[in-house]
Design a protein around this motif. Structure first.
Motif, PDB file in Angstrom:
ATOM      1  N   LYS A  20     -23.076  -9.283  -4.735  1.00 28.20           N
ATOM      2  CA  LYS A  20     -24.240  -9.625  -5.298  1.00 28.20           C
ATOM      3  C   LYS A  20     -24.176 -10.488  -6.702  1.00 28.20           C
ATOM      4  O   LYS A  20     -24.761 -11.416  -6.864  1.00 28.20           O
ATOM      5  N   LEU A  21     -23.316  -9.959  -7.492  1.00 27.20           N
ATOM      6  CA  LEU A  21     -23.015 -10.562  -8.894  1.00 27.20           C
ATOM      7  C   LEU A  21     -22.494 -11.870  -8.708  1.00 27.20           C
ATOM      8  O   LEU A  21     -22.809 -12.799  -9.499  1.00 27.20           O
ATOM      9  N   LEU A  22     -21.477 -12.100  -7.549  1.00 24.52           N
ATOM     10  CA  LEU A  22     -20.952 -13.434  -7.393  1.00 24.52           C
ATOM     11  C   LEU A  22     -22.030 -14.284  -6.805  1.00 24.52           C
ATOM     12  O   LEU A  22     -22.030 -15.646  -7.229  1.00 24.52           O
ATOM     13  N   ILE A  23     -23.059 -13.958  -6.295  1.00 25.07           N
ATOM     14  CA  ILE A  23     -23.988 -14.512  -5.495  1.00 25.07           C
ATOM     15  C   ILE A  23     -24.899 -15.075  -6.674  1.00 25.07           C
ATOM     16  O   ILE A  23     -25.401 -16.214  -6.563  1.00 25.07           O
ATOM     17  N   GLU A  24     -25.292 -14.114  -7.561  1.00 27.60           N
ATOM     18  CA  GLU A  24     -26.477 -14.397  -8.633  1.00 27.60           C
ATOM     19  C   GLU A  24     -25.919 -15.515  -9.690  1.00 27.60           C
ATOM     20  O   GLU A  24     -26.657 -16.177 -10.248  1.00 27.60           O
ATOM     21  N   SER A  25     -24.544 -15.497  -9.682  1.00 28.34           N
ATOM     22  CA  SER A  25     -23.708 -16.380 -10.636  1.00 28.34           C
ATOM     23  C   SER A  25     -24.501 -16.201 -12.286  1.00 28.34           C
ATOM     24  O   SER A  25     -24.963 -15.103 -12.575  1.00 28.34           O
ATOM     25  N   SER A  78     -23.570 -19.655 -23.420  1.00 31.78           N
ATOM     26  CA  SER A  78     -23.256 -20.987 -23.534  1.00 31.78           C
ATOM     27  C   SER A  78     -21.854 -21.201 -22.730  1.00 31.78           C
ATOM     28  O   SER A  78     -21.145 -22.251 -22.915  1.00 31.78           O
ATOM     29  N   VAL A  79     -21.728 -20.519 -21.635  1.00 29.27           N
ATOM     30  CA  VAL A  79     -20.725 -20.826 -20.671  1.00 29.27           C
ATOM     31  C   VAL A  79     -21.143 -20.524 -19.394  1.00 29.27           C
ATOM     32  O   VAL A  79     -21.547 -19.644 -18.861  1.00 29.27           O
ATOM     33  N   ALA A  80     -21.056 -21.640 -18.615  1.00 31.30           N
ATOM     34  CA  ALA A  80     -21.554 -21.534 -17.228  1.00 31.30           C
ATOM     35  C   ALA A  80     -20.541 -21.456 -16.055  1.00 31.30           C
ATOM     36  O   ALA A  80     -19.330 -21.463 -16.368  1.00 31.30           O
ATOM     37  N   PHE A  81     -20.987 -20.776 -14.974  1.00 26.24           N
ATOM     38  CA  PHE A  81     -20.110 -20.445 -13.871  1.00 26.24           C
ATOM     39  C   PHE A  81     -20.267 -21.205 -12.927  1.00 26.24           C
ATOM     40  O   PHE A  81     -21.637 -21.189 -12.252  1.00 26.24           O
ATOM     41  N   ALA A  82     -19.573 -22.067 -12.103  1.00 29.56           N
ATOM     42  CA  ALA A  82     -19.384 -22.871 -11.004  1.00 29.56           C
ATOM     43  C   ALA A  82     -19.971 -21.960  -9.758  1.00 29.56           C
ATOM     44  O   ALA A  82     -19.119 -21.036  -9.603  1.00 29.56           O
ATOM     45  N   PRO A  83     -21.152 -22.419  -9.040  1.00 25.33           N
ATOM     46  CA  PRO A  83     -21.195 -21.395  -7.865  1.00 25.33           C
ATOM     47  C   PRO A  83     -20.241 -21.276  -6.825  1.00 25.33           C
ATOM     48  O   PRO A  83     -19.578 -22.200  -6.446  1.00 25.33           O
ATOM     49  N   PRO A 110     -13.436 -14.346  -1.747  1.00 29.51           N
ATOM     50  CA  PRO A 110     -14.206 -13.820  -2.586  1.00 29.51           C
ATOM     51  C   PRO A 110     -14.151 -12.199  -2.156  1.00 29.51           C
ATOM     52  O   PRO A 110     -14.542 -11.241  -2.998  1.00 29.51           O
ATOM     53  N   MET A 111     -14.061 -12.113  -0.787  1.00 29.47           N
ATOM     54  CA  MET A 111     -14.151 -10.651  -0.418  1.00 29.47           C
ATOM     55  C   MET A 111     -12.784  -9.853  -0.651  1.00 29.47           C
ATOM     56  O   MET A 111     -12.774  -8.707  -0.156  1.00 29.47           O
ATOM     57  N   GLN A 112     -11.805 -10.465  -1.196  1.00 29.90           N
ATOM     58  CA  GLN A 112     -10.701  -9.810  -1.362  1.00 29.90           C
ATOM     59  C   GLN A 112      -9.976  -9.929  -2.670  1.00 29.90           C
ATOM     60  O   GLN A 112      -8.995  -9.610  -3.074  1.00 29.90           O
ATOM     61  N   ALA A 131     -14.641 -21.259 -13.263  1.00 30.00           N
ATOM     62  CA  ALA A 131     -14.789 -21.533 -11.647  1.00 30.00           C
ATOM     63  C   ALA A 131     -13.947 -20.488 -11.099  1.00 30.00           C
ATOM     64  O   ALA A 131     -12.763 -20.173 -11.549  1.00 30.00           O
ATOM     65  N   LEU A 132     -14.280 -19.781 -10.156  1.00 30.78           N
ATOM     66  CA  LEU A 132     -13.400 -18.905  -9.293  1.00 30.78           C
ATOM     67  C   LEU A 132     -12.958 -19.925  -8.180  1.00 30.78           C
ATOM     68  O   LEU A 132     -14.098 -20.165  -7.203  1.00 30.78           O
ATOM     69  N   ASP A 133     -11.864 -20.599  -7.880  1.00 33.93           N
ATOM     70  CA  ASP A 133     -11.416 -21.215  -6.824  1.00 33.93           C
ATOM     71  C   ASP A 133     -10.783 -20.634  -5.794  1.00 33.93           C
ATOM     72  O   ASP A 133      -9.778 -19.850  -6.077  1.00 33.93           O
TER      73      ASP A 133
END
Length: 463
Positions: free
Chosen positions: A239-244, A212-217, A194-196, A257-259
């Motif tokens: 911070k945005l990625l952490i807050e989800s 109505s679209v969820a993001f996988a933590p 995620p840092m790249q 999801a961001l895999d």
């Protein structure tokens, strides 16, 4: 000056040159009958504000010293050598016409695997991909390989409520297919962590805020605990990625999801041997090389561990690539096939290295701008800055009496050759008629415009 390409790089360069050189005349050539390139066919339909630059381009085109010559394939309909005989300068600004491939097994054999570039062109009405017909009604899961802004565009269009797109300039064939879509989950997969990532805050925030679209933590071990030492932009994105997203996966029908740390190794076919459709994507897990997994420039290496995602729909989104034009080699114009750029001095001047010479020298009157100059990176604002830099180089060379091409009357000289060949060109006045027809078509279905997806239909407006 001949400008080859009518996207942002061509228009911004033309604007600056016409501003900096008194009485400069610009002839802009485009292979389609319509202008604006990536702004028209690459910008997502739900991002109309990004297309506002077209207003500036239209202002440039209104100058009596500007000529638009559409529906001409440079290098085929008119040879590059012909341009060198009739212009003081040639600016190559034709962008990237293909995408990079993964080069893995099954990529070219199985159906259900698409280029993100092709998919974006399809929903934006690009004639080349109007018949793509992606099957969105087969699988409930889609995989997007790559984590840049285009990858997020693809994910957003797949997950967004189709009714929210009906008033945009998205093509009608895309609306029909999206209304039948069964996609409920999208995996956006990247080789690094995620840092790249390559995407921007704006793009990921928009996707996270889809109703109505969820993001996988994201697993916490992939994110730094202390952000104090990171640059401001990195802090905001992390911070945005952490807050989800505000929606929980258990409460929604759609999710994404961001895999991270996954590298594709193979596309597998569906259940039976006779099935030529994609059945799953296999990935190798990767690991960061070195001790600092939060280094934005960190590299990864593959491990022996493998995992698969079952799906009948996959998109590769690992970058666009420019191609050399026919006739470049004969003129001694160097093209870096690996990087997909015309060899230049980074200021936009084409350079050549004569046999035995130690120093590369500028090619008189030859310039480039945009993706074909620096590679397919950045947003339109980056292209504007890059194009202005090339224009400044052209202006400086002109004012310093540098050597240019032979000169001539440009399009006025070439027009007779084109007419004799029986080719139908499109002027700016012609484009305005096509534009008006598209807007009229759009009004009839409650949209800003409904684009023609076939060049013949565009030309029929002019009959």
């Amino acid at each position: 000056m001949a400008v080859l390409g009518s996207g942002p790089a061509g228009f911004y360069s033309a604007y600056k040159v016409m501003q900096g050189i008194e009485d400069a005349v610009v002839d802009m050539y485009e292979h389609l009958p319509v202008p604006f390139g990536l702004v028209r066919y690459g910008v997502a339909p739900d991002h109309p504000e990004v297309k506002n630059c077209q207003d500036k381009f239209t202002e440039v085109a209104s100058s009596p010293n500007f000529n638009f010559v559409g529906n001409i394939n440079v290098g085929q309909d008119i040879s590059l050598r012909s341009f060198t005989r009739h212009y003081d300068a040639i600016l190559f600004a034709y962008g990237a016409s293909k995408d990079r491939k993964l080069g893995i097994r099954g990529e070219d054999k199985l159906s259900g695997i698409y280029s993100a570039r092709d998919f974006v062109g399809w929903y934006n009405g690009l004639p080349e991909f109007s018949n793509l017909a992606p099957r969105l009604d087969v699988s409930d899961t889609a995989v997007v390989i790559g984590q840049g802004n285009v990858a997020l565009d693809v994910a957003r269009i797949l997950l967004k409520d189709v009714d929210s797109l009906r008033t945009t300039d998205i093509s009608e064939h895309a609306l029909e297919a999206l209304s039948q879509s069964k996609i409920k989950k999208v995996h956006v997969v990247g080789r690094r962590g995620p840092m790249q990532v390559a995407f921007t805050i704006k793009e990921v925030r928009e996707l996270m805020r889809l109703p109505s679209v969820a993001f996988a933590p994201i697993p916490q071990n992939l994110l730094p605990l202390d952000l104090s030492t990171f640059p401001r932009t990195t802090k905001r994105l992390t911070k945005l990625l952490i807050e989800s997203s505000p929606d929980l996966i258990t409460n929604t029908k759609k999710s994404w999801a961001l895999d991270f740390l996954r590298s594709p190794t193979q596309f597998h076919q569906g259940g039976s041997m006779s099935d030529s459709r994609l059945g799953s994507v296999e990935f190798a897990t990767t690991k960061i090389v070195g001790t600092n997994q939060f280094d934005p420039l960190a590299k990864v290496q593959m491990t022996d561990q493998r995992e698969s995602i079952s799906t009948s729909l996959a998109f590769r989104s690992i970058g666009y690539q420019s191609e050399a034009l026919p006739g470049m080699k004969e003129l001694g114009i160097g093209f870096d096939e690996e990087r997909g750029i015309i060899i230049n001095d980074y200021h936009g001047r084409l350079i050549s290295s004569a046999d035995g010479a130690d120093v590369a020298t500028p090619m008189p009157g030859m310039y480039c701008a945009g993706w074909v100059k620096r590679g397919p990176t950045g947003v339109i604002a980056n292209t504007m800055e890059d194009s202005f830099a090339t224009a400044e180089a052209i202006i400086a060379d002109w004012k310093e009496n540098a050597t240019f091409l032979g000169g001539g009357n440009g399009w006025q000289d070439l027009k007779e050759q084109v007419v004799t060949a029986g080719l139908r060109t499109v002027s700016w006045e012609d484009w305005l008629k096509i534009d008006a027809a598209e807007r009229s078509r759009g009004r009839s279905v409650g949209k800003e415009r409904e684009k023609f997806t076939n060049p013949h239909d565009m030309l029929r407006v002019l009959e």
